[in-house]
Scaffold this motif. Structure first.
Motif, PDB file in Angstrom:
ATOM      1  N   GLU A   1      53.129  41.135  49.944  1.00  0.00           N
ATOM      2  CA  GLU A   1      52.503  39.664  50.007  1.00  0.00           C
ATOM      3  C   GLU A   1      52.345  39.384  51.648  1.00  0.00           C
ATOM      4  O   GLU A   1      52.010  38.348  52.134  1.00  0.00           O
ATOM      5  CB  GLU A   1      53.346  39.203  48.853  1.00  0.00           C
ATOM      6  N   LYS A   2      54.059  39.358  51.821  1.00  0.00           N
ATOM      7  CA  LYS A   2      54.513  38.867  53.039  1.00  0.00           C
ATOM      8  C   LYS A   2      53.595  39.261  54.624  1.00  0.00           C
ATOM      9  O   LYS A   2      53.523  39.042  55.314  1.00  0.00           O
ATOM     10  CB  LYS A   2      55.833  38.811  53.885  1.00  0.00           C
ATOM     11  N   ILE A   3      53.435  40.504  54.279  1.00  0.00           N
ATOM     12  CA  ILE A   3      52.607  41.012  54.802  1.00  0.00           C
ATOM     13  C   ILE A   3      51.246  40.949  55.786  1.00  0.00           C
ATOM     14  O   ILE A   3      50.596  40.623  56.664  1.00  0.00           O
ATOM     15  CB  ILE A   3      53.022  43.106  55.353  1.00  0.00           C
ATOM     16  N   PHE A   4      50.730  41.093  54.238  1.00  0.00           N
ATOM     17  CA  PHE A   4      49.245  40.312  54.521  1.00  0.00           C
ATOM     18  C   PHE A   4      49.031  39.164  54.924  1.00  0.00           C
ATOM     19  O   PHE A   4      48.173  38.759  55.072  1.00  0.00           O
ATOM     20  CB  PHE A   4      48.570  40.584  53.170  1.00  0.00           C
ATOM     21  N   SER A   5      50.047  38.096  54.298  1.00  0.00           N
ATOM     22  CA  SER A   5      50.340  36.491  55.070  1.00  0.00           C
ATOM     23  C   SER A   5      50.252  36.650  56.596  1.00  0.00           C
ATOM     24  O   SER A   5      49.286  36.053  56.752  1.00  0.00           O
ATOM     25  CB  SER A   5      51.538  35.629  54.204  1.00  0.00           C
ATOM     26  N   ILE A   6      51.132  37.604  57.210  1.00  0.00           N
ATOM     27  CA  ILE A   6      51.558  37.501  58.737  1.00  0.00           C
ATOM     28  C   ILE A   6      49.600  37.868  59.009  1.00  0.00           C
ATOM     29  O   ILE A   6      49.858  37.131  60.287  1.00  0.00           O
ATOM     30  CB  ILE A   6      52.814  38.044  58.836  1.00  0.00           C
TER      31      ILE A   6
END
Length: 93
Positions: free
Chosen positions: A25-30
């Motif tokens: 989820e953090k990777i997608f957010s970035i």
């Protein structure tokens, strides 16, 4: 989707979600933050007044709220709704 299935499976087993889900989820957010920043930089004024200005503002709003939620951990159950909106962004593309 996949996230809902995994969340439900772990909830039924009374376990927390695996840590890798948070990382994904953090990777997608970035990626979404980088994408919106590039679009704003490239399109400049057209971002807000072009033909797709409504979608652009929608994207900007979702990315901004999701980023605030990621950074502060606020909004509790609302975060699932924003994950759904992020999926809508993918389908729109």
């Amino acid at each position: 989707g996949i996230h809902a299935h995994i969340s439900m499976t772990y909830a039924l087993q009374q376990k927390g979600e695996p840590a890798w889900i948070e990382v994904v989820e953090k990777i997608f957010s970035i990626v979404f933050v980088i994408e919106i920043a590039i679009r704003v930089a490239v399109l400049q004024d057209i971002f807000f007044i072009g033909l797709d200005w409504k979608w652009n503002v929608f994207d900007l709003l979702i990315v901004t709220i999701s980023t605030i939620q990621d950074l502060t951990g606020l909004m509790g159950g609302w975060s699932r709704m924003f994950r759904t909106f992020r999926c809508c962004r993918l389908l729109r593309s």
